[in-house]
Design a protein around this motif. Structure first.
Motif, PDB file in Angstrom:
ATOM      1  N   GLY A   1      67.910 -68.076   7.935  1.00  0.00           N
ATOM      2  CA  GLY A   1      69.141 -68.674   7.438  1.00  0.00           C
ATOM      3  C   GLY A   1      70.269 -67.661   7.358  1.00  0.00           C
ATOM      4  O   GLY A   1      71.374 -67.893   7.860  1.00  0.00           O
ATOM      5  N   ILE A   2      70.013 -66.526   6.744  1.00  0.00           N
ATOM      6  CA  ILE A   2      71.104 -65.559   6.559  1.00  0.00           C
ATOM      7  C   ILE A   2      71.487 -64.930   7.900  1.00  0.00           C
ATOM      8  O   ILE A   2      72.664 -64.649   8.145  1.00  0.00           O
ATOM      9  CB  ILE A   2      70.764 -64.491   5.490  1.00  0.00           C
ATOM     10  N   SER A   3      70.520 -64.742   8.778  1.00  0.00           N
ATOM     11  CA  SER A   3      70.851 -64.190  10.098  1.00  0.00           C
ATOM     12  C   SER A   3      71.777 -65.142  10.858  1.00  0.00           C
ATOM     13  O   SER A   3      72.747 -64.714  11.489  1.00  0.00           O
ATOM     14  CB  SER A   3      69.588 -63.970  10.932  1.00  0.00           C
ATOM     15  N   ALA A   4      71.467 -66.435  10.789  1.00  0.00           N
ATOM     16  CA  ALA A   4      72.318 -67.429  11.457  1.00  0.00           C
ATOM     17  C   ALA A   4      73.708 -67.448  10.826  1.00  0.00           C
ATOM     18  O   ALA A   4      74.715 -67.631  11.508  1.00  0.00           O
ATOM     19  CB  ALA A   4      71.680 -68.812  11.370  1.00  0.00           C
ATOM     20  N   ASP A   5      73.753 -67.231   9.531  1.00  0.00           N
ATOM     21  CA  ASP A   5      75.038 -67.257   8.830  1.00  0.00           C
ATOM     22  C   ASP A   5      75.883 -66.027   9.187  1.00  0.00           C
ATOM     23  O   ASP A   5      77.094 -66.124   9.340  1.00  0.00           O
ATOM     24  CB  ASP A   5      74.761 -67.290   7.319  1.00  0.00           C
ATOM     25  N   ILE A   6      75.234 -64.879   9.333  1.00  0.00           N
ATOM     26  CA  ILE A   6      75.962 -63.638   9.607  1.00  0.00           C
ATOM     27  C   ILE A   6      76.338 -63.524  11.089  1.00  0.00           C
ATOM     28  O   ILE A   6      77.469 -63.202  11.435  1.00  0.00           O
ATOM     29  CB  ILE A   6      75.121 -62.397   9.224  1.00  0.00           C
ATOM     30  N   PHE A   7      75.354 -63.767  11.944  1.00  0.00           N
ATOM     31  CA  PHE A   7      75.536 -63.450  13.366  1.00  0.00           C
ATOM     32  C   PHE A   7      75.657 -64.677  14.268  1.00  0.00           C
ATOM     33  O   PHE A   7      75.927 -64.553  15.453  1.00  0.00           O
ATOM     34  CB  PHE A   7      74.365 -62.593  13.862  1.00  0.00           C
ATOM     35  N   GLY A   8      75.419 -65.870  13.713  1.00  0.00           N
ATOM     36  CA  GLY A   8      75.510 -67.094  14.508  1.00  0.00           C
ATOM     37  C   GLY A   8      74.232 -67.394  15.251  1.00  0.00           C
ATOM     38  O   GLY A   8      73.329 -66.586  15.298  1.00  0.00           O
TER      39      GLY A   8
ATOM     40  N   GLY B   1      91.592 -71.492  13.965  1.00  0.00           N
ATOM     41  CA  GLY B   1      92.241 -71.945  15.200  1.00  0.00           C
ATOM     42  C   GLY B   1      93.233 -70.936  15.734  1.00  0.00           C
ATOM     43  O   GLY B   1      94.285 -71.295  16.242  1.00  0.00           O
ATOM     44  N   GLY B   2      92.916 -69.654  15.582  1.00  0.00           N
ATOM     45  CA  GLY B   2      93.826 -68.626  16.074  1.00  0.00           C
ATOM     46  C   GLY B   2      94.949 -68.300  15.101  1.00  0.00           C
ATOM     47  O   GLY B   2      95.799 -67.460  15.386  1.00  0.00           O
ATOM     48  N   ALA B   3      94.961 -68.958  13.931  1.00  0.00           N
ATOM     49  CA  ALA B   3      96.021 -68.694  12.953  1.00  0.00           C
ATOM     50  C   ALA B   3      95.904 -67.285  12.378  1.00  0.00           C
ATOM     51  O   ALA B   3      96.878 -66.748  11.858  1.00  0.00           O
ATOM     52  CB  ALA B   3      95.968 -69.720  11.826  1.00  0.00           C
ATOM     53  N   ILE B   4      94.720 -66.705  12.451  1.00  0.00           N
ATOM     54  CA  ILE B   4      94.519 -65.322  12.005  1.00  0.00           C
ATOM     55  C   ILE B   4      93.801 -64.584  13.134  1.00  0.00           C
ATOM     56  O   ILE B   4      92.843 -65.104  13.705  1.00  0.00           O
ATOM     57  CB  ILE B   4      93.640 -65.272  10.731  1.00  0.00           C
ATOM     58  N   GLU B   5      94.293 -63.398  13.449  1.00  0.00           N
ATOM     59  CA  GLU B   5      93.590 -62.570  14.436  1.00  0.00           C
ATOM     60  C   GLU B   5      92.603 -61.679  13.714  1.00  0.00           C
ATOM     61  O   GLU B   5      92.999 -60.887  12.861  1.00  0.00           O
ATOM     62  CB  GLU B   5      94.583 -61.650  15.153  1.00  0.00           C
ATOM     63  N   VAL B   6      91.357 -61.809  14.067  1.00  0.00           N
ATOM     64  CA  VAL B   6      90.318 -61.040  13.377  1.00  0.00           C
ATOM     65  C   VAL B   6      89.721 -60.016  14.338  1.00  0.00           C
ATOM     66  O   VAL B   6      89.275 -60.359  15.440  1.00  0.00           O
ATOM     67  CB  VAL B   6      89.196 -61.963  12.852  1.00  0.00           C
TER      68      VAL B   6
ATOM     69  N   TYR C   1      76.486 -59.106  18.735  1.00  0.00           N
ATOM     70  CA  TYR C   1      77.755 -59.670  18.284  1.00  0.00           C
ATOM     71  C   TYR C   1      78.333 -60.673  19.276  1.00  0.00           C
ATOM     72  O   TYR C   1      79.511 -60.993  19.232  1.00  0.00           O
ATOM     73  CB  TYR C   1      78.748 -58.541  17.987  1.00  0.00           C
ATOM     74  N   GLY C   2      77.467 -61.131  20.173  1.00  0.00           N
ATOM     75  CA  GLY C   2      77.923 -62.044  21.217  1.00  0.00           C
ATOM     76  C   GLY C   2      78.524 -63.328  20.665  1.00  0.00           C
ATOM     77  O   GLY C   2      79.554 -63.814  21.154  1.00  0.00           O
ATOM     78  N   THR C   3      77.879 -63.894  19.641  1.00  0.00           N
ATOM     79  CA  THR C   3      78.393 -65.147  19.087  1.00  0.00           C
ATOM     80  C   THR C   3      79.752 -64.926  18.435  1.00  0.00           C
ATOM     81  O   THR C   3      80.668 -65.738  18.586  1.00  0.00           O
ATOM     82  CB  THR C   3      77.406 -65.720  18.058  1.00  0.00           C
ATOM     83  N   LEU C   4      79.888 -63.803  17.723  1.00  0.00           N
ATOM     84  CA  LEU C   4      81.172 -63.528  17.073  1.00  0.00           C
ATOM     85  C   LEU C   4      82.283 -63.428  18.123  1.00  0.00           C
ATOM     86  O   LEU C   4      83.377 -63.977  17.944  1.00  0.00           O
ATOM     87  CB  LEU C   4      81.106 -62.234  16.251  1.00  0.00           C
ATOM     88  N   ALA C   5      81.969 -62.714  19.210  1.00  0.00           N
ATOM     89  CA  ALA C   5      82.974 -62.566  20.268  1.00  0.00           C
ATOM     90  C   ALA C   5      83.324 -63.928  20.863  1.00  0.00           C
ATOM     91  O   ALA C   5      84.499 -64.244  21.077  1.00  0.00           O
ATOM     92  CB  ALA C   5      82.468 -61.609  21.345  1.00  0.00           C
ATOM     93  N   ALA C   6      82.284 -64.739  21.088  1.00  0.00           N
ATOM     94  CA  ALA C   6      82.525 -66.061  21.681  1.00  0.00           C
ATOM     95  C   ALA C   6      83.346 -66.950  20.746  1.00  0.00           C
ATOM     96  O   ALA C   6      84.059 -67.844  21.192  1.00  0.00           O
ATOM     97  CB  ALA C   6      81.187 -66.731  22.011  1.00  0.00           C
ATOM     98  N   GLU C   7      83.233 -66.702  19.470  1.00  0.00           N
ATOM     99  CA  GLU C   7      84.008 -67.485  18.508  1.00  0.00           C
ATOM    100  C   GLU C   7      85.471 -67.017  18.422  1.00  0.00           C
ATOM    101  O   GLU C   7      86.259 -67.599  17.678  1.00  0.00           O
ATOM    102  CB  GLU C   7      83.363 -67.407  17.120  1.00  0.00           C
TER     103      GLU C   7
ATOM    104  N   ARG D   1      83.472 -63.850  10.412  1.00  0.00           N
ATOM    105  CA  ARG D   1      83.223 -65.233  10.855  1.00  0.00           C
ATOM    106  C   ARG D   1      83.912 -66.242   9.948  1.00  0.00           C
ATOM    107  O   ARG D   1      84.479 -67.225  10.415  1.00  0.00           O
ATOM    108  CB  ARG D   1      81.729 -65.526  10.882  1.00  0.00           C
ATOM    109  N   TYR D   2      83.829 -66.027   8.649  1.00  0.00           N
ATOM    110  CA  TYR D   2      84.403 -67.021   7.736  1.00  0.00           C
ATOM    111  C   TYR D   2      85.936 -66.971   7.723  1.00  0.00           C
ATOM    112  O   TYR D   2      86.576 -67.982   7.470  1.00  0.00           O
ATOM    113  CB  TYR D   2      83.814 -66.874   6.328  1.00  0.00           C
ATOM    114  N   ILE D   3      86.522 -65.827   7.992  1.00  0.00           N
ATOM    115  CA  ILE D   3      87.987 -65.782   8.089  1.00  0.00           C
ATOM    116  C   ILE D   3      88.431 -66.454   9.388  1.00  0.00           C
ATOM    117  O   ILE D   3      89.401 -67.198   9.432  1.00  0.00           O
ATOM    118  CB  ILE D   3      88.490 -64.322   8.021  1.00  0.00           C
ATOM    119  N   ASN D   4      87.643 -66.214  10.423  1.00  0.00           N
ATOM    120  CA  ASN D   4      87.990 -66.759  11.738  1.00  0.00           C
ATOM    121  C   ASN D   4      87.728 -68.257  11.840  1.00  0.00           C
ATOM    122  O   ASN D   4      88.406 -68.978  12.572  1.00  0.00           O
ATOM    123  CB  ASN D   4      87.164 -66.019  12.795  1.00  0.00           C
ATOM    124  N   LYS D   5      86.750 -68.702  11.046  1.00  0.00           N
ATOM    125  CA  LYS D   5      86.279 -70.086  11.128  1.00  0.00           C
ATOM    126  C   LYS D   5      87.425 -71.084  10.895  1.00  0.00           C
ATOM    127  O   LYS D   5      88.143 -70.996   9.922  1.00  0.00           O
ATOM    128  CB  LYS D   5      85.210 -70.273  10.055  1.00  0.00           C
TER     129      LYS D   5
END
Lengths: 234, 423
Positions: free
Chosen positions: B416-423, B57-62, B94-100, B50-54
């Motif tokens: 807090g940590i769940s929201a941070d990890i999984f969105g 803007g598509g500059a890195i494919e994760v 992992y739905g949020t990660l995929a959506a991101e 998530r933090y690499i992708n954040k």
């Protein structure tokens, strides 16, 4: 005036069961000023008061819940206001007794005032700053001295938002980025100065929480400013 | 599953045909955006993805490789055993990660070719990478508890990777005969979640006081000392007096074997019949680290300043699998390390800024209802290791209000940590 207030309070309380503690009674405003010190880290009241971490409390009585322009309330409080809740003695008394029981998602991270007399006193104190049919005594503003003495240089630091964003990632292991607060307070959208003051108060161990003392203790002044700038903008 | 596979295949095909957008800052060899593959979707890997992708803007494919579609957190799984959490409340998708925009691939990573910079999946597909993040968690050391191996995990559960094992262990405890014996074989250092076995003892004791108050708990421990020991001992005396017996190394706790078929535990030659036996074996880095040739002994050494492998500048290793210095193996640590690694990877692949590494950890444990304690520390990285700079721990004799507040804080932390990890 006291009589009028009691009468008014009694009138809104018809449907509320009151115990022997006479919870519908405003207490002693001077005592209330003392009790209010517990609230001052976040709330201001009086001439020139403005919203800080918590909304200002001028004209609180009769104000619709969650309705102060520009203040970022929890969704629950806004909803209660939309449903018709306007603050009066009974609702404020209940809210202050146990904030999270009254509004489970409230961002007011305060354990509550368990003593009915303390609540009656502080509400009497706050009542002075709301319009009422009677006159409003000209009490001094409660602009509190800062918890920590901070030099103008520290207060003038302009935070590096990008650095703040990186540093914030460490905060977000516990605090939620969307401002949600369940057991750990929200830290988004604070006025920057309040954020800076709070962090320095932890750093100097004036505020007691051990995790926060440790986290703040290793942050330099510019890092605190960076975090204040980043979280202030969320 | 189909959707994810298809997305994955489509992405691969696109790359092959070089139909992707123009190159970015990083001169990736294949001419497209730089590619990061993350192996492991837990507190380290999902956070890093998530933090690499954040904001990239598509500059890195994760791409995130994680076999489970539903992830059950190990942290708070003891509270499920105690009856304070449902299993559903520990489940994350992992739905949020995929959506991101993260390419979430539900598969096992079975090999890494560091020369070719590719990851091979169990399905046979290969994923090319410019930077690889390994966050596979733990695996067990074969033979560390003689008589036990993973084929015996249904008779003697480890319950040290949360999910069905945790549910099995709880079901076995609930089915114990009246006055029966629950045994735990605790692991040697270092292992995942230092207070974990002892919080688990607390939660088992709480469950048994509700359902089977004459039952006994036997804790067989190879270690002289353990995390939060004074706090746990005080709490056990207060809440579960007479129920828990700990056998440390002085009394043979380090010389243990088990017989899962006979349901016996042999402690230094003395054979005990038990009704439930929770074997928590010695641990090592998730086996993919070994296959990638990045381990030394049981763990994968890293330079804590960026969490980069000591053996490969293009691989960062996070969380339990890494050997970094003073940080305990915990979800909090992994999450903290992931952010440092993500910052370093983004700085290497794009023009984003590099900042100094900062780490922290706090572990909350529940001893009994509303009796919560915590331990934590702050860390900084030197060339040599991640070193503790400050720490704190709950005190014995704290009042009930403080313990309750600590417990409530832990609930907030979970959210807090769940929201941070999984969105």
């Amino acid at each position: 005036m006291q009589t009028i207030l009691r009468h008014a309070a009694a009138a809104v309380l018809v449907a509320v069961a009151t115990g022997p503690g006479m919870a519908d009674d405003f207490g002693d405003a001077d005592e209330g000023a003392r009790v209010f010190r517990k609230c001052q880290a976040c709330h201001a009241v009086g001439p020139d008061a403005f919203s800080r971490t918590g909304p200002h409390l001028n004209d609180l009585f009769g104000r619709r819940a969650g309705a102060l322009d520009g203040f970022d309330y929890s969704a629950g409080l806004v909803r209660m206001g939309n449903d018709g809740l306007a603050w009066d003695f009974a609702s404020l008394d209940a809210y202050l007794e146990n904030p999270k029981a009254f509004a489970s998602d409230t961002r007011m991270n305060f354990v509550g005032l368990k003593d009915a007399e303390d609540r009656a006193d502080v509400l009497a104190f706050l009542r002075q700053y709301s319009d009422s049919p009677a006159n409003i005594p000209g009490a001094a503003p409660t602009a509190a001295p800062r918890e920590v003495e901070l030099s103008d240089d520290i207060l003038a630091l302009v935070g590096d938002v990008a650095y703040g964003e990186y540093l914030s990632s460490e905060c977000l292991t516990c605090h939620q980025a969307d401002g949600g607060a369940t057991g750990i307070p929200a830290i988004t959208g604070w006025p920057e100065e309040d954020f800076v003051v709070a962090m320095h108060a932890y750093k100097e161990k004036i505020r007691p929480h051990p995790v926060m003392q440790m986290m703040a203790g290793r942050l330099a002044d510019d890092e605190i400013a960076a975090l204040a700038a980043y979280f202030g903008g969320l | 599953m189909t959707l994810n596979r298809r997305q994955f295949i489509r992405s691969g095909a696109g790359l092959a045909a070089t139909t992707l957008a123009a190159p970015h800052v990083y001169a990736a060899g294949h001419g497209g955006a730089p590619r990061v593959v993350v192996i492991g979707g837990g507190a380290g890997g999902a956070t890093a993805a998530r933090y690499i992708n954040k904001d990239a803007g598509g500059a890195i494919e994760v791409t995130l490789v994680e076999p489970s579609r539903t992830y059950y957190t190990c942290f708070f799984s003891n509270l499920y055993i105690g009856g304070f959490r449902t299993m559903d409340s520990l489940a994350h998708s992992y739905g949020t990660l995929a959506a991101e925009g993260i390419n979430v691939v539900h598969d096992y990573a079975v090999d890494v070719d560091r020369g070719a910079r590719t990851v091979t999946l169990a399905s046979g597909a290969t994923l090319p990478y410019d930077k690889l993040i390994l966050s596979p968690g733990i695996d067990f050391v074969d033979g560390s508890v003689p008589g036990w191996d993973v084929t015996m995990q249904n008779r003697m559960p480890h319950a040290y990777k949360a999910g069905s094992q945790t549910e099995l262990l709880k079901a076995q405890i609930e089915a114990m005969p009246e006055g029966g014996t629950f045994a735990m074989v605790a692991p040697p250092n270092p292992y995942r979640c230092p207070p974990g076995p002892y919080e688990r003892i607390s939660m088992v004791a709480h469950l048994l006081t509700q359902t089977n108050p004459t039952a006994k708990i036997l804790l067989v421990d190879p270690k002289e000392k353990y995390s939060k020991q004074g706090l746990f001992e005080e709490g056990w005396q207060k809440h579960y007096s007479g129920m828990i017996e700990r056998i440390g190394p002085d009394f043979g706790g380090a010389n243990v074997s088990v017989d899962p078929m006979a349901m016996t535990v042999d402690i230094d030659g003395s054979v005990e019949n038990v009704d439930v036996c929770n074997v928590i074996p010695a641990q090592k880095a998730g086996v993919i680290c070994e296959r990638a040739g990045l381990t030394e002994g049981n763990w994968a050494p890293v330079d804590g300043r960026t969490m980069v492998s000591r053996m490969d500048a293009d691989v960062h290793i996070l969380g339990d699998a890494s050997e970094q210095g003073d940080m305990p193996k915990s979800g909090f640590s992994a999450n903290s390390q992931a952010k440092v690694a993500a910052m370093a990877v983004r700085a290497a692949l794009t023009d984003s800024r590099m900042f100094p590494a900062k780490f922290s950890n706090t572990c909350w444990s529940l001893i009994a209802p509303e009796d919560g304690v915590k331990v934590g520390a702050a860390y900084e990285a030197t060339e040599e290791k991640i070193a503790s700079t400050d720490s704190f721990v709950s005190q014995t004799g704290e009042d009930a209000a403080l313990r309750k507040a600590t417990y409530e804080e832990s609930l907030g932390w979970y959210d807090g940590i769940s929201a941070d990890i999984f969105g």
